[in-house]
Motif scaffolding. Structure first.
Motif, PDB file in Angstrom:
ATOM      1  N   VAL A 329       0.879  -1.033  -0.110  1.00 46.84           N
ATOM      2  CA  VAL A 329      -0.231  -0.213  -0.108  1.00 46.84           C
ATOM      3  C   VAL A 329       0.913   1.139   0.209  1.00 46.84           C
ATOM      4  O   VAL A 329       1.688   1.313   0.919  1.00 46.84           O
ATOM      5  CB  VAL A 329      -0.878  -0.078   0.939  1.00 46.84           C
ATOM      6  N   ALA A 330       0.631   2.108  -0.781  1.00 47.77           N
ATOM      7  CA  ALA A 330       1.495   3.205  -1.107  1.00 47.77           C
ATOM      8  C   ALA A 330       0.796   4.406  -1.554  1.00 47.77           C
ATOM      9  O   ALA A 330      -0.270   4.322  -1.907  1.00 47.77           O
ATOM     10  CB  ALA A 330       2.697   3.126  -2.437  1.00 47.77           C
ATOM     11  N   SER A 331       1.228   5.613  -1.039  1.00 47.52           N
ATOM     12  CA  SER A 331       0.962   6.972  -1.662  1.00 47.52           C
ATOM     13  C   SER A 331       1.201   6.987  -3.002  1.00 47.52           C
ATOM     14  O   SER A 331       2.081   6.313  -3.463  1.00 47.52           O
ATOM     15  CB  SER A 331       1.274   8.010  -0.859  1.00 47.52           C
ATOM     16  N   ARG A 332       0.543   7.694  -3.770  1.00 51.43           N
ATOM     17  CA  ARG A 332       0.873   8.093  -5.066  1.00 51.43           C
ATOM     18  C   ARG A 332       2.223   8.464  -5.355  1.00 51.43           C
ATOM     19  O   ARG A 332       2.942   7.872  -6.209  1.00 51.43           O
ATOM     20  CB  ARG A 332      -0.140   9.396  -5.508  1.00 51.43           C
ATOM     21  N   ASP A 333       2.853   9.334  -4.501  1.00 50.96           N
ATOM     22  CA  ASP A 333       4.244   9.658  -4.708  1.00 50.96           C
ATOM     23  C   ASP A 333       5.173   8.639  -4.401  1.00 50.96           C
ATOM     24  O   ASP A 333       6.363   8.346  -4.867  1.00 50.96           O
ATOM     25  CB  ASP A 333       4.395  11.019  -3.881  1.00 50.96           C
ATOM     26  N   GLU A 334       4.792   7.749  -3.229  1.00 50.22           N
ATOM     27  CA  GLU A 334       5.543   6.585  -2.889  1.00 50.22           C
ATOM     28  C   GLU A 334       5.619   5.514  -4.002  1.00 50.22           C
ATOM     29  O   GLU A 334       6.765   5.156  -4.325  1.00 50.22           O
ATOM     30  CB  GLU A 334       5.141   5.983  -1.840  1.00 50.22           C
ATOM     31  N   ALA A 335       4.590   5.419  -4.594  1.00 53.60           N
ATOM     32  CA  ALA A 335       4.379   4.368  -5.987  1.00 53.60           C
ATOM     33  C   ALA A 335       5.194   5.131  -6.962  1.00 53.60           C
ATOM     34  O   ALA A 335       6.174   4.007  -7.493  1.00 53.60           O
ATOM     35  CB  ALA A 335       3.007   4.154  -6.212  1.00 53.60           C
ATOM     36  N   ILE A 336       5.111   6.225  -7.461  1.00 49.76           N
ATOM     37  CA  ILE A 336       6.184   6.762  -8.366  1.00 49.76           C
ATOM     38  C   ILE A 336       7.605   6.728  -8.051  1.00 49.76           C
ATOM     39  O   ILE A 336       8.351   6.220  -8.933  1.00 49.76           O
ATOM     40  CB  ILE A 336       5.711   8.266  -8.736  1.00 49.76           C
ATOM     41  N   ALA A 337       7.846   7.199  -6.645  1.00 53.74           N
ATOM     42  CA  ALA A 337       9.386   7.042  -6.270  1.00 53.74           C
ATOM     43  C   ALA A 337       9.948   5.502  -6.326  1.00 53.74           C
ATOM     44  O   ALA A 337      11.043   5.406  -6.639  1.00 53.74           O
ATOM     45  CB  ALA A 337       9.379   7.564  -4.894  1.00 53.74           C
ATOM     46  N   ALA A 338       9.046   4.519  -6.164  1.00 54.96           N
ATOM     47  CA  ALA A 338       9.586   3.236  -6.009  1.00 54.96           C
ATOM     48  C   ALA A 338       9.618   2.760  -7.508  1.00 54.96           C
ATOM     49  O   ALA A 338      10.066   1.679  -7.613  1.00 54.96           O
ATOM     50  CB  ALA A 338       8.545   2.259  -5.413  1.00 54.96           C
ATOM     51  N   GLY A 339       9.045   3.337  -8.360  1.00 54.06           N
ATOM     52  CA  GLY A 339       9.246   2.928  -9.931  1.00 54.06           C
ATOM     53  C   GLY A 339       7.942   1.961 -10.324  1.00 54.06           C
ATOM     54  O   GLY A 339       8.278   1.239 -11.398  1.00 54.06           O
ATOM     55  N   TRP A 340       7.051   1.986  -9.519  1.00 53.02           N
ATOM     56  CA  TRP A 340       5.933   0.874 -10.008  1.00 53.02           C
ATOM     57  C   TRP A 340       5.561   1.149 -11.560  1.00 53.02           C
ATOM     58  O   TRP A 340       5.188   0.083 -12.085  1.00 53.02           O
ATOM     59  CB  TRP A 340       4.710   1.084  -9.163  1.00 53.02           C
ATOM     60  N   PHE A 341       5.289   2.538 -11.924  1.00 49.95           N
ATOM     61  CA  PHE A 341       4.791   2.815 -13.206  1.00 49.95           C
ATOM     62  C   PHE A 341       5.755   3.007 -14.183  1.00 49.95           C
ATOM     63  O   PHE A 341       5.469   3.330 -15.401  1.00 49.95           O
ATOM     64  CB  PHE A 341       3.787   3.813 -13.072  1.00 49.95           C
ATOM     65  N   LEU A 353      -3.274   8.435 -11.271  1.00 53.27           N
ATOM     66  CA  LEU A 353      -3.068   7.580 -10.244  1.00 53.27           C
ATOM     67  C   LEU A 353      -3.815   7.925  -9.135  1.00 53.27           C
ATOM     68  O   LEU A 353      -4.218   9.176  -8.836  1.00 53.27           O
ATOM     69  CB  LEU A 353      -1.458   7.794 -10.150  1.00 53.27           C
ATOM     70  N   GLY A 354      -4.118   6.803  -8.451  1.00 51.23           N
ATOM     71  CA  GLY A 354      -4.690   6.858  -6.975  1.00 51.23           C
ATOM     72  C   GLY A 354      -4.097   7.816  -5.999  1.00 51.23           C
ATOM     73  O   GLY A 354      -2.713   7.737  -6.020  1.00 51.23           O
ATOM     74  N   ASP A 355      -4.646   8.493  -5.137  1.00 54.60           N
ATOM     75  CA  ASP A 355      -4.138   8.984  -3.988  1.00 54.60           C
ATOM     76  C   ASP A 355      -3.099   7.957  -3.264  1.00 54.60           C
ATOM     77  O   ASP A 355      -2.140   8.060  -2.668  1.00 54.60           O
ATOM     78  CB  ASP A 355      -5.117   9.653  -2.888  1.00 54.60           C
ATOM     79  N   VAL A 356      -3.804   6.581  -3.254  1.00 55.21           N
ATOM     80  CA  VAL A 356      -3.550   5.516  -2.550  1.00 55.21           C
ATOM     81  C   VAL A 356      -3.421   4.532  -3.519  1.00 55.21           C
ATOM     82  O   VAL A 356      -4.495   4.396  -4.317  1.00 55.21           O
ATOM     83  CB  VAL A 356      -4.251   5.074  -1.288  1.00 55.21           C
ATOM     84  N   VAL A 357      -2.298   3.685  -3.592  1.00 50.14           N
ATOM     85  CA  VAL A 357      -2.063   2.631  -4.844  1.00 50.14           C
ATOM     86  C   VAL A 357      -2.011   1.486  -3.724  1.00 50.14           C
ATOM     87  O   VAL A 357      -1.397   1.416  -2.806  1.00 50.14           O
ATOM     88  CB  VAL A 357      -1.107   2.949  -5.790  1.00 50.14           C
ATOM     89  N   ALA A 358      -2.834   0.317  -4.114  1.00 52.82           N
ATOM     90  CA  ALA A 358      -2.753  -0.948  -3.183  1.00 52.82           C
ATOM     91  C   ALA A 358      -2.464  -2.183  -4.406  1.00 52.82           C
ATOM     92  O   ALA A 358      -3.340  -2.314  -5.246  1.00 52.82           O
ATOM     93  CB  ALA A 358      -3.952  -1.254  -2.579  1.00 52.82           C
ATOM     94  N   ALA A 359      -1.504  -2.978  -4.305  1.00 60.95           N
ATOM     95  CA  ALA A 359      -1.281  -3.962  -4.989  1.00 60.95           C
ATOM     96  C   ALA A 359      -1.038  -5.385  -4.145  1.00 60.95           C
ATOM     97  O   ALA A 359      -0.176  -5.370  -3.149  1.00 60.95           O
ATOM     98  CB  ALA A 359       0.109  -3.736  -5.841  1.00 60.95           C
ATOM     99  N   ALA A 360      -1.896  -6.392  -4.334  1.00 58.36           N
ATOM    100  CA  ALA A 360      -1.908  -7.608  -3.743  1.00 58.36           C
ATOM    101  C   ALA A 360      -0.352  -8.349  -3.675  1.00 58.36           C
ATOM    102  O   ALA A 360      -0.040  -8.576  -4.798  1.00 58.36           O
ATOM    103  CB  ALA A 360      -2.956  -8.240  -4.214  1.00 58.36           C
ATOM    104  N   ARG A 361      -0.014  -8.727  -2.673  1.00 57.76           N
ATOM    105  CA  ARG A 361       1.067  -9.711  -2.531  1.00 57.76           C
ATOM    106  C   ARG A 361       0.556 -11.012  -2.369  1.00 57.76           C
ATOM    107  O   ARG A 361       1.063 -12.075  -2.919  1.00 57.76           O
ATOM    108  CB  ARG A 361       2.029  -9.358  -1.416  1.00 57.76           C
ATOM    109  N   ASP A 362      -0.414 -11.359  -1.556  1.00 62.09           N
ATOM    110  CA  ASP A 362      -0.967 -12.558  -1.170  1.00 62.09           C
ATOM    111  C   ASP A 362      -1.933 -12.961  -2.129  1.00 62.09           C
ATOM    112  O   ASP A 362      -2.550 -12.208  -2.965  1.00 62.09           O
ATOM    113  CB  ASP A 362      -1.365 -12.764   0.314  1.00 62.09           C
ATOM    114  N   ASP A 363      -2.390 -14.119  -2.103  1.00 62.48           N
ATOM    115  CA  ASP A 363      -3.424 -14.632  -3.003  1.00 62.48           C
ATOM    116  C   ASP A 363      -4.855 -14.032  -2.541  1.00 62.48           C
ATOM    117  O   ASP A 363      -5.760 -14.854  -2.041  1.00 62.48           O
ATOM    118  CB  ASP A 363      -3.653 -16.092  -2.918  1.00 62.48           C
TER     119      ASP A 363
END
Length: 399
Positions: A329-341, A353-363
């Protein structure tokens, strides 16, 4: 599996750090790097060979099989003997995985393939995202509500660059895709050939390759993905589709004209998510997750969350506390800084992009049973950065 909620009075769970997510291999081994590499080998200006192990060919064909992940293919060798034979180098080519890009979903991946750009540049960063001009969610696969395609994605496709350089460019797909906005922004440039059956598409793709001394051809098959969504990626129906597409690849490979290279790939993999409360968290029935949220975008394993004004930090905190052991779970700026997109995000793309971006790790799946009843009922799902979703095949046949 940890429970989706933390009991009152308990210490909050340790949230997954945004920069701990396994990033797509942008610039070296992602879908966005494939067509530029092939075009560069044909001398097309403005393209770069980002996957250097691919030997240049005069005629190149990309066959994209929707929903056929690397792990799913490796798990079913008996159903796909021809594709399995391409995993090694027995036919003079190579077989390895590349990454889809985030999110691992069809609209995003097709735009990455066709433009040669990561999502942060081409601007289709999810299944549904907010249109900053209207404030509405836009479905980028179906292009609803309609938005001017050229403004939404202004870059030329690799097919267009190839056409300008004198390369014969063609797309062979279902006739229903001939004039869609997604085709226009992601896969246009050159000749569109509409064919209904898979066999007709293979024959037409071979014909387009032979139509010129230099050719760049794309063809597509959708029903492996459809079977996975409806019945799961280990169902008899899915296995039947894999058997069928295996025969299609062999049919095309056996018709390649001289000096040709065929590349078989996919837009994403897929996982089956069980139908129980531990694995399917319903946003529409969860007061904690809904608090402060104006719009819920994306899809079950790759969410864009748009907060009401002033609530973004509170939404981020809540989502991390509720989902942080199961989702990145990342803020928009955190997801960008991490290189997600990708390495950068264009200014026009940033507010999509969402104010919050959430990507599933588990099933697990974050469904929305009332807002998204059809999507919430799917067996097979995709979107996130796990290997089952991200890794797609890059298989080669040369003539």
């Amino acid at each position: 599996m940890p429970p989706p909620h933390t009991a009152w009075g308990d210490a909050p769970p340790q949230a997954l750090a945004p920069d701990s997510a396994p990033l797509p291999e942008y610039g070296t081994g992602s879908l966005a790097d494939l067509l530029p590499t092939l075009a560069a080998g044909m001398g097309v200006p403005g393209t770069t060979a980002a996957i250097p192990e691919l030997t240049p060919a005069d005629r190149n064909c990309v066959f994209l099989i929707d929903g056929l992940g690397w792990q799913q293919l490796r798990a079913h060798p008996e159903e796909a003997p021809f594709l399995t034979s391409l995993l090694g180098s027995s036919r003079g080519g190579t077989g390895r995985p590349i990454t889809a890009g985030y999110p691992a979903t069809t609209a995003t991946s097709l735009a990455s393939v066709g433009t040669g750009l990561p999502p942060g540049a081409h601007g289709l960063p999810g299944y549904t995202v907010r249109n900053p001009d209207t404030g509405e969610l836009m479905n980028q696969l179906r292009w609803q509500p309609w938005s001017p395609p050229g403004a939404w994605q202004p870059y030329p496709t690799v097919f267009e660059l190839a056409r300008r350089a004198g390369v014969h460019a063609a797309q062979v797909s279902s006739p229903t895709f001939a004039n869609t906005p997604l085709t226009k922004v992601a896969l246009s440039g050159g000749t569109f050939v509409g064919k209904l059956s898979g066999e007709e598409r293979m024959d037409a793709a071979a014909g387009q390759l032979a139509a010129a001394d230099r050719a760049l051809v794309y063809t597509y098959y959708a029903e492996v993905d459809g079977a996975g969504h409806r019945f799961g990626v280990d169902s008899d129906t899915w296995r039947g589709q894999l058997m069928y597409v295996d025969r299609l690849v062999q049919r095309l490979a056996e018709q390649l004209p001289p000096r040709s290279a065929l590349y078989v790939t996919a837009d994403h993999g897929m996982i089956d998510v069980p139908f129980d409360e531990d694995h399917r968290i319903d946003f529409d029935e969860d007061w904690e997750l809904k608090a402060g949220v104006a719009l819920l975008g994306g899809e079950g394993r790759a969410r864009h969350v748009y907060a009401v004004p002033g609530a973004a930090n509170d939404v981020l905190t809540c989502w991390r506390e509720v989902l942080g052991e199961q989702f990145w779970v990342a803020s928009r700026d955190e997801a960008i800084a991490a290189g997600w997109f990708g390495p950068a995000v264009d200014e026009r793309v940033y507010p999509r992009l969402g104010d919050v971006v959430a990507a599933a790790r588990d099933d697990v799946l974050l469904i929305a049973s009332e807002r998204e009843p059809r999507e919430s009922a799917m067996v097979g799902n995709h979107g996130s950065m796990t290997p089952a979703e991200q890794l797609v095949p890059l298989l080669e046949v040369r003539s």
